[in-house]
Design a protein around this motif. Structure first.
Motif, short mmCIF file in Angstrom:
data_model
loop_
_atom_site.label_atom_id
_atom_site.label_comp_id
_atom_site.label_asym_id
_atom_site.label_seq_id
_atom_site.Cartn_x
_atom_site.Cartn_y
_atom_site.Cartn_z
N ARG A 271 53.31 43.06 44.94
CA ARG A 271 54.01 43.77 46.01
C ARG A 271 55.52 43.62 45.86
O ARG A 271 56.27 44.58 46.05
CB ARG A 271 53.53 43.27 47.37
CG ARG A 271 52.14 43.79 47.72
CD ARG A 271 51.57 43.13 48.95
NE ARG A 271 51.47 41.68 48.78
CZ ARG A 271 51.06 40.83 49.72
NH1 ARG A 271 50.75 41.28 50.92
NH2 ARG A 271 50.97 39.55 49.47
N CYS A 303 44.50 38.13 51.11
CA CYS A 303 44.79 37.98 52.54
C CYS A 303 43.55 37.99 53.43
O CYS A 303 43.68 38.08 54.65
CB CYS A 303 45.75 39.05 53.08
SG CYS A 303 47.34 39.07 52.27
N CYS A 311 49.90 36.03 57.67
CA CYS A 311 50.20 37.10 56.73
C CYS A 311 51.62 37.62 56.90
O CYS A 311 52.36 37.77 55.93
CB CYS A 311 49.25 38.26 56.97
SG CYS A 311 48.17 38.60 55.64
N CYS A 314 54.20 35.07 55.81
CA CYS A 314 54.21 35.01 54.35
C CYS A 314 54.96 36.21 53.77
O CYS A 314 55.81 36.08 52.90
CB CYS A 314 52.76 34.97 53.84
SG CYS A 314 52.56 35.31 52.10
FE1 FES Z 1 48.97 38.02 53.67
FE2 FES Z 1 50.76 36.62 52.14
S1 FES Z 1 49.00 35.91 53.22
S2 FES Z 1 50.83 38.65 52.85
#
Ligand code: FES
Ligand code: 5AD
Length: 334
Positions: A271, A303, A311, A314
């Motif tokens: 990403r 995820c 999430c 992170c």
């Molecule tokens: Fe989901 Fe990193 S844990 S974006």
């Protein structure tokens, strides 16, 4: 820069053959920066049903996969996801699901309007497949702002290679046209490295995107799912996906372009690579933890063990590390 960009098949082949990824990235990043700066938009993804009447050969929640552990979220659970998302700073909710007859137009309209009345400052995006023009209109009138419907491939023969006979590219294109006419912000897109894909079929995708001129384009690598007819096929690559992200940014300068979960699945920093090549959207998962693993379009999805809050935290860190910042607004097309 704003004039419609174009690319010939020869130029496209040349760019791929010469491996001009670095040059493309640099140019794409400059174009993204011109329109959106270093802003990265977030969309909270709510995967509310994995029942599906379709049987696409690539997809893990296809009708004929008896091993898919099916679930549906209740209205209350969906609203709970939105409340949690809102608290975390999301101002766009994406309701994504299989083509599930249980969710009639009435039910979808009811869900959309309750989200819009609880969160009037948020955008609602639907991603629930092919419907009639009337259904699309009803959802729009209920308050839906955007609709994601990947075209999957703009090449007729390739479309048939990926789908059973009952699905057709013509109908898919017609749906996209209806969505645009009605006034939605529309997202199209395709998988990179899907079985049967060639430079020629990809070129058809680029031409189709130029014509449609969508507000959003979702692309991510194809990743085989073990219970599908394509279980033994090869996955798409990060490099090809990133190169295509750059080319799409150059062709459609203002497009909203997600660095997808699939890209993060084939490469731990996929990403980030996407964002540095011209992407400007991320779509963290807001679905309840208990259903995450069940929305298994492909294998090894990332995820699935995380709470929504973990999430987003992170992702914020990841995005900051590469010099971008997550913005807490609807993130409309500019
Ligand atoms: Fe989901 Fe990193 S844990 S974006
Ligand atoms: N690998 C990657 N992407 C997939 N999708 C479906 N199955 C797979 C797979 N095996 C994508 C399709 C669909 C979107 C919701 O997910 O492009 O439109």
């Amino acid at each position: 820069m704003e004039a419609k960009q174009n690319i010939t098949l020869e130029q496209f082949q040349y760019l791929l053959a010469r491996n001009e990824a670095d040059y493309l990235k640099e140019r794409a990043l400059a174009v993204r920066q011109e329109h959106y700066g270093n802003d990265v938009f977030v969309r909270g993804l709510i995967e509310f049903t994995n029942y599906c009447r379709n049987n696409c050969y690539y997809c893990g929640i296809r009708r004929d996969n008896p091993n898919a552990d099916r679930y549906r979220l209740s209205d209350e659970e969906i609203m709970e996801c939105c409340h949690e998302g809102y608290r975390l700073g999301f101002r766009t909710f994406v309701l994504q699901g299989g083509e599930d007859g249980y969710f009639t137009d009435e039910k979808i309209c009811r869900i959309v309007s309750s989200i819009k009345s609880s969160f009037p400052d948020c955008a609602v995006t639907l991603s629930i497949g092919e419907k009639t023009r009337e259904s699309y209109k009803a959802f729009f009138d209920a308050g839906a702002d955007r609709y994601l419907l990947r075209h999957e491939t703009a090449n007729e023969a390739h479309y048939q290679w990926l789908h059973p006979k009952e699905l057709s590219l013509g109908i898919r294109k017609e749906c996209l046209k209806h969505l645009k006419d009605i006034g939605y912000q529309v997202g199209a897109g395709f998988m990179v490295g899907s079985p049967g894909q060639t430079n020629e079929t990809l070129y058809d995708d680029l031409q189709f995107l130029r014509e449609l001129n969508p507000h959003m384009v979702g692309i991510g690598p194809f990743i085989p799912q073990h219970d599908t007819p394509f279980a033994a096929e090869k996955a798409g690559t990060v490099d090809m996906t990133v190169t295509l992200l750059s080319i799409i940014r150059l062709l459609l300068p203002r497009v909203l372009l997600p660095a997808t979960t699939a890209l993060g699945t084939v490469d731990p920093v996929g990403r980030e690579k996407g964002l540095m090549a011209g992407a400007n959207v991320v779509m963290p998962n807001l679905s309840p933890k208990r259903v995450r693993e069940k929305y298994a379009l492909y294998d090894k999805k990332i995820c699935t063990g995380e709470e929504a809050a973990e999430c987003i935290e992170c992702l914020k860190n990841r995005v900051n590390k590469i010099g971008c910042n997550i913005v807490c607004d609807r993130g409309d097309y500019r």
